[in-house]
Design a protein around this motif. Structure first.
Motif, PDB file in Angstrom:
ATOM      1  N   ALA A 447       0.858  -0.990   0.135  1.00 20.07           N
ATOM      2  CA  ALA A 447      -0.197   0.008   0.149  1.00 20.07           C
ATOM      3  C   ALA A 447       1.224   1.570   0.190  1.00 20.07           C
ATOM      4  N   MET A 448       0.861   2.090  -0.907  1.00 21.72           N
ATOM      5  CA  MET A 448       1.174   3.498  -1.269  1.00 21.72           C
ATOM      6  C   MET A 448      -0.353   4.086  -0.776  1.00 21.72           C
ATOM      7  N   PHE A 449       1.047   5.927  -0.161  1.00 20.10           N
ATOM      8  CA  PHE A 449      -0.168   6.978   0.593  1.00 20.10           C
ATOM      9  C   PHE A 449       0.386   8.120   0.156  1.00 20.10           C
ATOM     10  N   ILE A 450      -0.932   8.821  -0.068  1.00 20.12           N
ATOM     11  CA  ILE A 450       0.169   9.880  -0.878  1.00 20.12           C
ATOM     12  C   ILE A 450      -0.742  11.818  -0.203  1.00 20.12           C
ATOM     13  N   PRO A 451       0.356  12.357   0.643  1.00 24.31           N
ATOM     14  CA  PRO A 451      -0.234  12.690   1.658  1.00 24.31           C
ATOM     15  C   PRO A 451      -0.968  14.082   0.778  1.00 24.31           C
ATOM     16  N   GLN A 452      -0.839  15.393   1.583  1.00 18.12           N
ATOM     17  CA  GLN A 452      -1.895  16.571   1.242  1.00 18.12           C
ATOM     18  C   GLN A 452      -0.394  17.304   0.020  1.00 18.12           C
ATOM     19  N   ARG A 453       0.308  17.207   1.110  1.00 22.51           N
ATOM     20  CA  ARG A 453       1.400  18.127   0.648  1.00 22.51           C
ATOM     21  C   ARG A 453       2.868  17.190   0.612  1.00 22.51           C
ATOM     22  N   PRO A 454       2.837  17.072  -0.840  1.00 18.76           N
ATOM     23  CA  PRO A 454       3.959  15.447  -0.883  1.00 18.76           C
ATOM     24  C   PRO A 454       5.485  15.670  -0.594  1.00 18.76           C
ATOM     25  N   TYR A 455       6.303  15.413  -0.128  1.00 15.95           N
ATOM     26  CA  TYR A 455       7.656  15.437   0.431  1.00 15.95           C
ATOM     27  C   TYR A 455       8.509  15.138  -0.821  1.00 15.95           C
ATOM     28  N   VAL A 456       8.959  16.224  -0.809  1.00 15.94           N
ATOM     29  CA  VAL A 456      10.229  16.431  -2.620  1.00 15.94           C
ATOM     30  C   VAL A 456      11.161  16.413  -1.805  1.00 15.94           C
ATOM     31  N   PRO A 457      12.529  15.633  -2.098  1.00 13.65           N
ATOM     32  CA  PRO A 457      13.513  16.121  -1.082  1.00 13.65           C
ATOM     33  C   PRO A 457      14.240  16.739  -2.118  1.00 13.65           C
ATOM     34  N   ASP A 458      15.268  17.513  -1.882  1.00 13.42           N
ATOM     35  CA  ASP A 458      16.312  18.514  -2.569  1.00 13.42           C
ATOM     36  C   ASP A 458      17.425  17.563  -3.050  1.00 13.42           C
ATOM     37  N   GLY A 459      18.189  17.131  -4.291  1.00 18.52           N
ATOM     38  CA  GLY A 459      18.983  17.034  -4.713  1.00 18.52           C
ATOM     39  C   GLY A 459      18.459  15.846  -6.495  1.00 18.52           C
ATOM     40  N   THR A 460      18.940  14.863  -6.816  1.00 23.15           N
ATOM     41  CA  THR A 460      18.314  14.763  -8.003  1.00 23.15           C
ATOM     42  C   THR A 460      16.979  14.575  -8.411  1.00 23.15           C
ATOM     43  N   LEU A 461      16.713  14.598  -9.269  1.00 20.51           N
ATOM     44  CA  LEU A 461      14.977  14.296  -9.943  1.00 20.51           C
ATOM     45  C   LEU A 461      15.021  13.059  -9.697  1.00 20.51           C
ATOM     46  N   ARG A 462      16.010  12.200 -10.031  1.00 18.08           N
ATOM     47  CA  ARG A 462      15.486  10.895  -9.676  1.00 18.08           C
ATOM     48  C   ARG A 462      16.037   9.844  -8.214  1.00 18.08           C
ATOM     49  N   ASP A 463      16.552  10.846  -6.995  1.00 14.41           N
ATOM     50  CA  ASP A 463      16.266  10.486  -5.961  1.00 14.41           C
ATOM     51  C   ASP A 463      14.934  11.241  -5.580  1.00 14.41           C
ATOM     52  N   ALA A 464      14.430  11.885  -5.738  1.00 11.18           N
ATOM     53  CA  ALA A 464      13.666  13.020  -6.085  1.00 11.18           C
ATOM     54  C   ALA A 464      12.398  11.736  -6.065  1.00 11.18           C
ATOM     55  N   LEU A 465      12.225  11.344  -7.380  1.00 13.83           N
ATOM     56  CA  LEU A 465      11.236  10.280  -7.933  1.00 13.83           C
ATOM     57  C   LEU A 465      11.220   9.135  -7.045  1.00 13.83           C
ATOM     58  N   ALA A 466      12.293   8.524  -7.068  1.00 14.05           N
ATOM     59  CA  ALA A 466      12.406   7.547  -6.429  1.00 14.05           C
ATOM     60  C   ALA A 466      12.060   6.948  -4.464  1.00 14.05           C
ATOM     61  N   TYR A 467      12.397   8.497  -4.132  1.00  8.36           N
ATOM     62  CA  TYR A 467      12.015   8.493  -2.560  1.00  8.36           C
ATOM     63  C   TYR A 467      11.164   7.632  -1.977  1.00  8.36           C
ATOM     64  N   PRO A 468      11.200   6.772  -1.514  1.00  9.32           N
ATOM     65  CA  PRO A 468      12.192   7.116  -0.773  1.00  9.32           C
ATOM     66  C   PRO A 468      13.502   5.280  -0.343  1.00  9.32           C
ATOM     67  N   GLU A 469      13.047   4.743  -1.496  1.00 11.38           N
ATOM     68  CA  GLU A 469      14.294   3.825  -2.017  1.00 11.38           C
ATOM     69  C   GLU A 469      15.153   4.554  -2.945  1.00 11.38           C
ATOM     70  N   PRO A 470      16.606   3.436  -2.905  1.00  9.79           N
ATOM     71  CA  PRO A 470      17.823   4.245  -3.742  1.00  9.79           C
ATOM     72  C   PRO A 470      16.886   3.973  -5.548  1.00  9.79           C
ATOM     73  N   ALA A 471      17.256   5.179  -6.375  1.00 10.16           N
ATOM     74  CA  ALA A 471      17.323   5.436  -7.515  1.00 10.16           C
ATOM     75  C   ALA A 471      17.676   4.175  -7.884  1.00 10.16           C
ATOM     76  N   ASP A 472      18.344   3.637  -7.588  1.00  9.34           N
ATOM     77  CA  ASP A 472      19.054   2.927  -9.037  1.00  9.34           C
ATOM     78  C   ASP A 472      18.344   1.714  -9.179  1.00  9.34           C
ATOM     79  N   HIS A 473      17.084   1.302  -8.179  1.00 11.46           N
ATOM     80  CA  HIS A 473      16.150   0.000  -7.562  1.00 11.46           C
ATOM     81  C   HIS A 473      15.746  -0.010  -9.168  1.00 11.46           C
ATOM     82  N   TYR A 474      15.417   1.415  -9.723  1.00 12.02           N
ATOM     83  CA  TYR A 474      14.541   1.631 -11.511  1.00 12.02           C
ATOM     84  C   TYR A 474      15.765   1.943 -12.270  1.00 12.02           C
ATOM     85  N   SER A 475      15.479   1.611 -13.699  1.00 13.34           N
ATOM     86  CA  SER A 475      15.927   1.730 -14.663  1.00 13.34           C
ATOM     87  C   SER A 475      15.830   3.392 -14.896  1.00 13.34           C
TER      88      SER A 475
END
Length: 595
Positions: A447-475
């Motif tokens: 299951a996944m929950f999307i909050p009203q205000r999603p957290y978008v961490p600073d850094g590379t966009l791939r890390d922000a997209l894969a958060y909280p998993e490591p980006a290298d889990h996805y091609s």
């Protein structure tokens, strides 16, 4: 509301303070790094003892050297110069090693404490629950600015603990080493009182003791206010810094609201508290410095004045006079350790109090979290099921009482109700992060929950997209496809760009990025809290169709919170939070119906 843990409600005794400091310091020396920590500490202690031994040798050298000068003995003079070079070389080597090993121990100690506190603060959502406790009547308010306590206070604590404890050790060992020397050199002091003659052996030792006791008592009464002032100074500095960060994070919203002047006023108010408290601190420190400087300068000539009659009468030579003065200085410095370090002890104590309150708050959470949160999530559950569900607000009022909910695979449920009715709180309870809930709930694992205000961490966009998993889990192909499916094609070629995305992206783009995470990770169960509130109707329709198709293809279900009526077109059932009559025991009840 309970009194904030960040304020001192009492003035603990010296023994209570030392026990607090001991409880903060001891875990590191019992940790998995204990042998290295103890070895470094033992080496630092040995070097401090060696330094004191060099001071004893230096004191003995004083007598021989000045006697050679008085007697104009050139041979002894040059021999003692060579001896001094050896003593100085040993002192320099020990000073270098002591500095390096002390700093190394402080660094490793701070690193361990920071990792330990971070792990405890971040585990089991403690950071979140401590913030909720600010509004809970049955819990003590949490300590202010935990970021400052972890980042700054731990550095100050390890620094002051090492330097002050080693300084105290040096003072004690120096006192033991030189008190015998001073006793033998100072001679007897005779006086007549009431027709009887009295003789006091080791007069300089007694004079040093009386001199330093008087100085310590006066210093304590002059400097006592510094403890509370230092405590408040650290808090005011952290509050000011925290508000500066908030202005930077919400710069666009503040600018759009024309709120710059208000925020400038708020920053000025917080900085005014910093300056006001610091001015009081300066005034108290001025009084303390005035006394300690006078006390220190008087001690320079005190021994000369007392021993001058013996020297001028020929009872002692210049070398012995200098040796007496040196020994008196060492004994006086040792006994005056508290006088010389009172302001640093005040900072140390304030820092220890701040860390102790932070420690107590986390421990209190650990002791109460199990009693408050009685909604274990059972992994692998085939459906969402909640029974006897009761949810309270932080102020103690009951939001829902004895509710029963069920969502089966293939369902799609829309949760609606008045603003502030607790829709998001119900999601938090189902997610297992809301501590003011009781009952039984089973939430499927995927299951996944999307909050009203999603957290978008600073850094590379791939890390922000894969958060909280490591980006290298996805091609890269999967990452780009998720962005394109979430209607962010312009970002698909910027995976390696680093930026402050929470400020760079608009509200709608941040919501689409959160949806892109869902499309990337493909959960079977989705809980969306106003996930498309910033999107236009066409984008909302397209994305909801894709989300619904994905969760149903995975054999799951979707539960959404939304105010827009159009969102209901993508759901089969509706839960409506309806106000209960006054006196019913709860504010709302859930009415279930078809969408």
């Amino acid at each position: 509301m309970a009194t904030s843990a960040s304020t001192t409600s009492s003035n603990p005794s010296l023994m209570q303070t030392m026990r607090r400091i001991g409880r903060l310091a001891a875990p590191y020396f019992r940790s998995e790094e204990r042998w290295m920590a103890r070895g470094l500490l033992l080496a630092v202690v040995a070097l401090n003892l060696g330094t004191v031994y060099m001071l004893v040798l230096n004191n003995q050298w004083f007598a021989r050297f000045y006697d050679a000068l008085q007697e104009k003995n050139e041979t002894v003079f040059w021999r003692e110069i060579v001896v001094f070079c050896w003593i100085a070389a040993g002192f320099i080597v020990m000073a270098i090693l002591k500095f390096y090993l002390t700093q190394l121990l402080q660094l490793k100690w701070r690193a361990w404490m920071t990792r330990n506190y971070l792990q405890r603060w971040m585990s089991n959502n403690t950071f979140y629950r401590l913030e909720l406790a600010r509004y809970a009547q049955h819990l003590d308010a949490p300590p202010d600015n935990p970021d400052q306590r972890i980042q700054e206070d731990m550095q100050l604590f390890t620094d002051y603990t090492m330097n002050l404890s080693m300084g105290l050790l040096n003072a004690v060992v120096t006192l033991v080493s030189f008190v015998g020397i001073l006793w033998g050199l100072s001679g007897d002091f005779s006086f007549t009182l009431g027709g009887r003659e009295f003789t006091v052996a080791g007069s300089m030792v007694w004079l040093a003791l009386v001199y330093c006791i008087a100085g310590t008592i006066i210093t304590h009464y002059i400097g006592r206010p510094l403890i509370g002032l230092n405590f408040r100074q650290q808090r005011y500095e952290a509050d000011f810094r925290h508000h500066l960060v908030r202005v930077r994070e919400y710069s666009e919203a503040i600018a759009l609201d024309r709120g710059a002047q208000v925020e400038h006023g708020q920053l000025g108010k917080r900085f005014g508290a910093v300056l006001g408290n610091y001015l009081q601190l300066i005034k108290k420190q001025k009084n303390l410095v005035a006394f300690t400087a006078s006390f220190s300068q008087a001690s320079v000539i005190f021994a000369f004045i007392v021993q001058a009659p013996r020297f001028f009468s020929g009872a002692i030579q210049l070398g012995q006079l200098m040796q007496v003065n040196s020994a008196f200085g060492r004994v006086q410095d040792s006994l005056s350790w508290f006088v010389d370090n009172y302001d640093r002890v005040a900072v140390w104590r304030a820092t220890a109090d701040r860390l102790t309150s932070f420690e107590a708050a986390m421990q209190a959470h650990a002791n109460t979290a199990g009693a408050l949160e009685q909604m274990p999530a059972t992994g692998g559950a085939p459906a969402l099921q909640a029974d006897s569900l009761s949810i309270a607000l932080p102020d103690g009022s009951t939001l829902l009482d004895n509710a029963a909910l069920s969502v089966q695979p293939g369902d799609s449920v829309l949760l609606q109700g008045p603003s502030g009715s607790g829709k998001s709180t119900l999601f938090r309870a189902l997610a297992g992060i809301w501590p003011f809930a009781k009952g039984r709930a089973q939430v499927p694992e995927n299951a996944m929950f999307i909050p009203q205000r999603p957290y978008v961490p600073d850094g590379t966009l791939r890390d922000a997209l894969a958060y909280p998993e490591p980006a290298d889990h996805y091609s890269d192909a999967l990452l780009r496809q998720a962005l394109e499916d979430a209607l962010l094609p312009d970002l698909a070629l910027r995976l390696d760009d680093s930026d402050a995305w929470s400020q760079k992206l608009s509200g709608g783009e941040q919501q689409r990025l959160a949806i892109a995470r869902v499309l990337l990770k493909k959960p079977a169960w989705l809980f969306a809290d106003e996930a498309t509130s910033a999107l236009d109707a066409q984008a909302e329709r397209t994305l909801y169709q894709r989300l619904a198709a994905q969760v149903h293809a995975a054999g799951g279900a979707m539960v959404s919170i939304a105010h827009r009526a159009a969102v209901g077109d993508h759901h089969q059932r509706r839960w409506t939070l309806t106000p209960e009559p006054e006196g019913a025991g709860a504010r709302y009840r859930i009415v279930q119906s078809a969408a």
